[in-house]
Design a protein around this motif. Structure first.
Motif, PDB file in Angstrom:
ATOM      1  N   ALA A 121      69.833   0.485 -38.249  1.00 19.28           N
ATOM      2  CA  ALA A 121      71.274   0.432 -38.509  1.00 19.28           C
ATOM      3  C   ALA A 121      71.547   0.006 -39.949  1.00 19.28           C
ATOM      4  CB  ALA A 121      71.941  -0.529 -37.531  1.00 19.28           C
ATOM      5  N   GLU A 122      70.755  -0.940 -40.461  1.00 17.18           N
ATOM      6  CA  GLU A 122      70.938  -1.385 -41.838  1.00 17.18           C
ATOM      7  C   GLU A 122      70.583  -0.280 -42.824  1.00 17.18           C
ATOM      8  OE1 GLU A 122      68.567  -4.888 -42.107  1.00 17.18           O
ATOM      9  OE2 GLU A 122      69.911  -6.102 -40.855  1.00 17.18           O
ATOM     10  N   LEU A 123      69.519   0.474 -42.536  1.00 16.30           N
ATOM     11  CA  LEU A 123      69.158   1.596 -43.405  1.00 16.30           C
ATOM     12  C   LEU A 123      70.229   2.681 -43.398  1.00 16.30           C
ATOM     13  CD1 LEU A 123      65.378   2.033 -42.477  1.00 16.30           C
ATOM     14  CD2 LEU A 123      66.270   1.165 -44.643  1.00 16.30           C
ATOM     15  N   SER A 124      70.932   2.809 -42.279  1.00 14.15           N
ATOM     16  CA  SER A 124      71.924   3.869 -42.123  1.00 14.15           C
ATOM     17  C   SER A 124      73.230   3.580 -42.848  1.00 14.15           C
ATOM     18  CB  SER A 124      72.206   4.112 -40.635  1.00 14.15           C
ATOM     19  OG  SER A 124      71.035   4.532 -39.958  1.00 14.15           O
ATOM     20  N   HIS A 125      73.392   2.367 -43.367  1.00 13.12           N
ATOM     21  CA  HIS A 125      74.636   2.038 -44.075  1.00 13.12           C
ATOM     22  C   HIS A 125      74.803   2.911 -45.321  1.00 13.12           C
ATOM     23  CE1 HIS A 125      74.795  -2.255 -42.178  1.00 13.12           C
ATOM     24  NE2 HIS A 125      75.257  -1.313 -41.373  1.00 13.12           N
TER      25      HIS A 125
END
Length: 281
Positions: A121-125
Motif C-alpha cells: 500500500a505504501e509503494l502504491s502511493h
C-alpha cells in the motif's frame, strides 16, 4: 498485464511478538505489478523494478524493529534518543534509538501477510507510470534442519545494521570429522533461538549478573544514540562484535572446547550469505 519478480530482495528485521518477545526475521520479497503495456511493449523495465522497490523497502521497514503498538503491555513515547519502546509481556524490555530504527504498526501482532499488504500500500502511493496495482509476498526461507532467530546491533557498521534491534532468521551448519552434525546444529539453534547477541564491549550494566538479572547495552553510532535492556537470560554475550564472521568464529571455538573436537561452523546471516570458521580444542 501482470509483471512478477520472485526473490526480488530480502527483509531482515526484528519484531516484538506478544508470545515470544524479541525475535529476528528474514523474508524473501516477491512482487507483482499490474498495469498496461507501453509502446515499448513493457509494463515496467525489469532492470528498474528491483532498485525501485528495494530502495523504498531499505529506507523504511528493513533493518528496523517492528512494533505492534496495539499489543498488550507495549508503550511508545518520545525520548532524548528519539523513541522509547517499553514492553511488559512476555517479559520486560526497553529499547531507545532514533525514529528511523523503528517501524510502528497499529496492530496487536505482526504477520508477514499483513506487513506485505502494508508495504505494498505504501509503494502504491506513488506508483511508476503505467503501474496500477502492486502486491508483495513475504516468504520465509525453506530450511531443512536447524535454524534460529536472533537480534543484534552493530555499533561500527556504517549502514542500517548499526540499529540496535534488528535481526535475522538463519540456518546453521556444523561439521566435525568432515561430517555434518545435526544433533549439535539442533542443540545450538535451540540455545540461540530468539536471543539477543551482544558485544561485551557494548554492555554497560548486568555483565556479571546472574541469568535472572538484567542486561543493558548502549552505544553511539552514526545514526545516533541507542540503548537496549533485556532479561539477562534472553542474551548471549560475545567477546567481539556480533557480525556473522565473529558469530561463526565464536560458535566454532565454544563448540570445539565443549566437545574436544575440531569444529567447522558455517553461520548464516539471513538468506544466502554468511561466514565459515574452524576452531581446534
Amino acid at each position: 498485464m501482470t509483471l512478477f519478480v520472485n526473490r526480488l530482495t530480502h527483509l531482515d528485521v526484528s519484531l516484538w511478538c506478544p508470545s515470544r518477545g524479541l525475535i529476528g526475521a528474514s523474508w524473501s520479497v516477491d512482487a507483482e505489478l499490474d498495469g498496461e503495456l507501453g509502446e515499448d511493449g513493457m509494463l515496467f523495465d525489469f532492470g528498474e523494478v528491483k532498485p525501485w522497490i528495494k530502495t523504498r523497502l531499505d529506507r523504511d521497514a528493513d533493518h528496523t524493529l517492528l512494533v505492534p503498538t496495539a499489543a498488550a503491555g507495549i508503550s511508545v513515547h518520545d525520548c532524548d534518543e528519539g523513541l522509547c519502546v517499553r514492553t511488559e509481556t512476555p517479559y520486560v524490555m526497553e529499547v531507545r534509538g532514533p525514529r528511523q530504527a523503528f517501524t510502528l504498526l497499529p496492530w496487536d501482532a505482526i504477520t508477514p501477510s499483513r506487513l506485505a499488504e502494508q508495504l505494498a500500500a505504501e509503494l502504491s502511493h506513488e506508483p511508476p507510470p503505467r503501474v496500477e496495482a502492486i502486491r508483495l509476498t513475504l516468504r520465509e526461507e525453506t530450511i531443512e534442519g536447524a535454524s534460529y532467530t536472533y537480534s543484534h546491533g552493530l555499533r561500527r557498521h556504517a549502514g542500517n545494521c548499526q540499529r540496535i534491534a534488528h535481526g535475522h532468521r538463519s540456518r546453521l551448519h556444523i561439521w566435525q570429522d568432515g561430517r555434518r552434525q545435526p544433533a549439535l546444529e539442533a542443540d545450538w539453534a535451540s540455545r540461540l533461538s530468539d536471543r539477543y547477541l551482544v558485544d561485551a564491549a557494548d554492555v554497560t550494566e548486568g555483565l556479571g549478573a546472574s541469568s535472572l538479572g538484567r542486561l543493558t547495552s548502549r552505544y553511539t553510532a552514526e545514526q545516533g544514540h541507542f540503548m537496549l535492556t533485556l532479561p539477562r537470560e534472553r542474551c548471549a554475550v560475545l567477546p567481539s562484535p556480533t557480525t556473522v564472521e565473529h558469530i561463526a568464529a565464536w560458535l566454532a571455538g565454544v563448540i570445539s572446547q565443549e566437545t574436544g573436537r575440531v569444529t567447522r561452523v558455517q553461520a548464516f546471516e539471513g538468506v544466502d550469505k554468511g561466514a565459515v570458521a574452524t576452531a581446534r580444542p
